[in-house]
Enzyme design. Structure first.
Site, PDB file in Angstrom:
ATOM      1  N   ASP A  16       0.848  -1.200   0.000  1.00 40.57           N
ATOM      2  CA  ASP A  16       0.000   0.000   0.000  1.00 40.57           C
ATOM      3  C   ASP A  16       0.880   1.246   0.000  1.00 40.57           C
ATOM      4  O   ASP A  16       1.634   1.467   0.934  1.00 40.57           O
ATOM      5  CB  ASP A  16      -0.893  -0.049   1.258  1.00 40.57           C
ATOM      6  CG  ASP A  16      -2.036   0.941   1.214  1.00 40.57           C
ATOM      7  OD1 ASP A  16      -2.009   1.853   0.377  1.00 40.57           O
ATOM      8  OD2 ASP A  16      -2.951   0.806   2.051  1.00 40.57           O
ATOM      9  N   HIS A  67     -10.092  -0.948  -6.999  1.00 43.08           N
ATOM     10  CA  HIS A  67      -9.776   0.249  -6.204  1.00 43.08           C
ATOM     11  C   HIS A  67      -8.665   1.079  -6.848  1.00 43.08           C
ATOM     12  O   HIS A  67      -8.760   2.308  -6.918  1.00 43.08           O
ATOM     13  CB  HIS A  67      -9.370  -0.185  -4.793  1.00 43.08           C
ATOM     14  CG  HIS A  67      -8.943   0.933  -3.910  1.00 43.08           C
ATOM     15  ND1 HIS A  67      -9.834   1.808  -3.342  1.00 43.08           N
ATOM     16  CD2 HIS A  67      -7.703   1.337  -3.493  1.00 43.08           C
ATOM     17  CE1 HIS A  67      -9.174   2.696  -2.608  1.00 43.08           C
ATOM     18  NE2 HIS A  67      -7.875   2.437  -2.691  1.00 43.08           N
TER      19      HIS A  67
HETATM   20  C1  HEM Z   1      -4.134   2.723  -4.131  1.00 47.77           C
HETATM   21  C2  HEM Z   1      -5.587   0.122  -0.325  1.00 47.77           C
HETATM   22  C3  HEM Z   1      -8.500   3.742   1.037  1.00 47.77           C
HETATM   23  C4  HEM Z   1      -6.780   6.440  -2.561  1.00 47.77           C
HETATM   24  C5  HEM Z   1      -4.312   1.695  -3.238  1.00 47.77           C
HETATM   25  C6  HEM Z   1      -3.669   0.404  -3.324  1.00 47.77           C
HETATM   26  C7  HEM Z   1      -4.056  -0.308  -2.251  1.00 47.77           C
HETATM   27  C8  HEM Z   1      -4.965   0.506  -1.498  1.00 47.77           C
HETATM   28  C9  HEM Z   1      -3.619  -1.702  -1.868  1.00 47.77           C
HETATM   29  C10 HEM Z   1      -2.732  -0.056  -4.451  1.00 47.77           C
HETATM   30  C11 HEM Z   1      -1.310   0.232  -4.161  1.00 47.77           C
HETATM   31  C12 HEM Z   1      -0.989   1.692  -4.149  1.00 47.77           C
HETATM   32  O1  HEM Z   1      -0.925   2.343  -5.182  1.00 47.77           O
HETATM   33  O2  HEM Z   1      -0.829   2.212  -3.050  1.00 47.77           O
HETATM   34  C13 HEM Z   1      -6.493   0.891   0.370  1.00 47.77           C
HETATM   35  C14 HEM Z   1      -7.144   0.471   1.582  1.00 47.77           C
HETATM   36  C15 HEM Z   1      -7.953   1.487   1.970  1.00 47.77           C
HETATM   37  C16 HEM Z   1      -7.823   2.545   0.988  1.00 47.77           C
HETATM   38  C17 HEM Z   1      -6.928  -0.864   2.262  1.00 47.77           C
HETATM   39  C18 HEM Z   1      -8.869   1.584   3.166  1.00 47.77           C
HETATM   40  C19 HEM Z   1      -8.756   0.839   4.237  1.00 47.77           C
HETATM   41  C20 HEM Z   1      -8.302   4.781   0.166  1.00 47.77           C
HETATM   42  C21 HEM Z   1      -8.960   6.068   0.245  1.00 47.77           C
HETATM   43  C22 HEM Z   1      -8.458   6.824  -0.759  1.00 47.77           C
HETATM   44  C23 HEM Z   1      -7.502   6.012  -1.487  1.00 47.77           C
HETATM   45  C24 HEM Z   1      -9.987   6.482   1.298  1.00 47.77           C
HETATM   46  C25 HEM Z   1      -8.749   8.265  -1.131  1.00 47.77           C
HETATM   47  C26 HEM Z   1      -9.921   8.833  -1.108  1.00 47.77           C
HETATM   48  C27 HEM Z   1      -5.885   5.669  -3.256  1.00 47.77           C
HETATM   49  C28 HEM Z   1      -5.068   6.183  -4.340  1.00 47.77           C
HETATM   50  C29 HEM Z   1      -4.315   5.103  -4.809  1.00 47.77           C
HETATM   51  C30 HEM Z   1      -4.684   3.963  -3.982  1.00 47.77           C
HETATM   52  C31 HEM Z   1      -5.027   7.626  -4.860  1.00 47.77           C
HETATM   53  C32 HEM Z   1      -3.273   5.127  -5.926  1.00 47.77           C
HETATM   54  C33 HEM Z   1      -3.884   4.938  -7.265  1.00 47.77           C
HETATM   55  C34 HEM Z   1      -2.814   5.038  -8.343  1.00 47.77           C
HETATM   56  O3  HEM Z   1      -2.088   6.013  -8.365  1.00 47.77           O
HETATM   57  O4  HEM Z   1      -2.713   4.117  -9.104  1.00 47.77           O
HETATM   58  N1  HEM Z   1      -5.107   1.725  -2.125  1.00 47.77           N
HETATM   59  N2  HEM Z   1      -6.916   2.146   0.047  1.00 47.77           N
HETATM   60  N3  HEM Z   1      -7.448   4.780  -0.908  1.00 47.77           N
HETATM   61  N4  HEM Z   1      -5.626   4.343  -3.072  1.00 47.77           N
HETATM   62 FE1  HEM Z   1      -6.349   3.223  -1.576  1.00 47.77          FE
END
Ligand code: HEM
Length: 399
Positions: A214, A308
């Protein structure tokens, strides 16, 4: 595996701008014993352009605390408090004791301690400073999936503590709570953690409690537009927020009992990335760009429509980007018998309307991850730039 010693390793994806890490000149205790290992000796400077704890590598332990000013306390008391807090943070970040020190961090070095201070929307009314309140602190919109506890949301003042040693972090927490004195009361406090530097063979992006890598898609300090995305410019408004940033804080419960029943292949479809190495399902390694338009032999998108990582990607959101710098939390088993565990999600950006808000609006319509998480508290804080030598945090606002 090497010993615990790769300073800042867990947060390598964040780099170390906004204050290069330095190894403190830790005094020998005269016993002729070995020097502190690099984890304990690593010091993050206090007087830097951007407050420490934003682009600083992730630490192993974190505390988030919100305070409300006490009834009757106003601008004068707030200024004195920020002055006390800054002096304490500066000393502790350098590994020095404070006045009435509890001794809890004795024997340890600074251990990458950072203390970051922010102001919530309500602070400005209480201190007669409403004219100085940035529009960026306008309340976040309501999201349909929010299940927010107001008692654990918002607050006049916010402090983020991070350190690679749990006692160093706790020591700082107690010192800052005591400094609050009669001026402010704790509104809520949350405790979090990340992987210990040196626990993995090589420095890696963090994993969360769902097991996913993450932080991969985070803007990187080396990116051309990193500063512009994450920090208010030097000439930004209001002037006291120059070089500052806005922190969106969400306590996000993970419904782990449900999640852990989902087969691996399906878990990977939920995110759009491989669990083992964080590589996009479209192929390559963790750092390979996602190919969002790639179809599989079955004629379906390889990274599903509701994955996601697809829905939150900047190219799907008009370029909206934020620096996610989270801690995991685990507060035991809740009354309903399931783990009270998840993410203390902290997202940093120059403007929440060009970062968190548009992305969360889209996720709220129901990405594949939504079924497995629940937002339980929320805060939005204005975090001013780093104090110049001789200044305290927020001095430009409060003096
Ligand atoms: C990407 C998990 C909540 C925004 C990701 C990734 C994972 C992840 C595993 C893919 C790896 C990475 O690029 O970091 C989670 C979990 C969440 C959560 C477990 C809640 C428990 C959120 C929330 C937001 C968010 C609330 C914003 C409103 C993003 C963004 C990316 C991302 C901007 C990168 C997308 C990219 O640039 O490709 N998240 N996330 N996430 N997440 Fe989350």
């Amino acid at each position: 595996l090497g010993t615990v010693g790769a300073a800042g390793a867990a947060g390598v994806a964040l780099g170390a701008t906004g204050g290069a890490l330095v190894h403190a000149a830790v005094e020998s205790d005269g016993s002729g014993g070995p020097e502190l290992s690099s984890v304990g000796a690593t010091e993050v400077p206090f007087h830097v352009k951007h407050q420490a704890g934003i682009s600083t590598p992730l630490q192993a332990c974190g505390h988030l605390i919100a305070f409300d000013l006490a009834p009757g306390a106003g601008r004068k008391e707030a200024a004195a408090l920020l002055r006390r807090w800054s002096a304490t943070a500066k000393a502790l970040m350098a590994g020095e004791p404070t006045g009435a020190d509890t001794g809890v961090a004795l024997d340890a070095g600074p251990s990458s301690l950072t203390v970051t201070f922010g102001f919530g929307r309500t602070f400005f009314d209480r201190t007669g400073l409403a004219a100085q309140r940035p529009v960026e602190l306008d309340p976040l919109p309501d999201f349909s999936s929010d299940r927010l506890d107001p008692k654990r949301s918002n607050g006049d003042l916010w402090v983020q503590i991070g350190a690679d040693d749990a006692l160093v972090a706790f020591h700082a927490l107690r010192a800052l709570q005591k400094d609050a004195g009669a001026a402010a009361r704790v509104r809520w406090q949350m405790n979090g953690f990340n992987r210990t530097p040196g626990a993995t063979k090589k420095p890696m992006t963090a994993r969360n409690l769902m097991g996913q890598i993450d932080g991969t898609g985070n803007p990187k300090p080396a990116d051309r537009d990193f500063e512009q995305r994450i920090f208010v410019p030097d000439s930004g408004k209001p002037a006291w927020m120059a070089n500052g940033s806005y922190a969106v804080v969400r306590r996000i419960r993970m419904l782990l009992d449900d999640w852990e029943k989902v087969p691996l292949a399906q878990q990977e479809q939920v995110i759009g990335r491989k669990k083992a190495n964080g590589a996009p399902l479209s192929g390559g390694t963790e750092t390979t760009e996602m190919q969002l338009d790639k179809f599989g032999p079955d004629g379906k998108l390889v990274i599903p429509d509701n994955a996601h990582a697809r829905i939150s990607a900047p190219e799907q959101n008009g370029g909206a980007a934020m620096l996610r710098r989270a801690f995991s939390y685990h507060d035991g088993i809740s009354a309903d018998g399931v783990p009270d565990a998840g993410l203390l999600f902290v997202a940093w950006q120059a403007d929440p309307m060009r970062g968190f808000v548009p992305v969360q609006r889209k996720l709220d319509r129901g990405d594949a991850l939504s079924a497995f998480i629940r937002h339980e508290s929320s805060g939005l804080f204005a975090v001013p730039g780093g104090p110049r030598a001789g200044e305290y945090v927020g001095q430009l606002l409060l003096e």
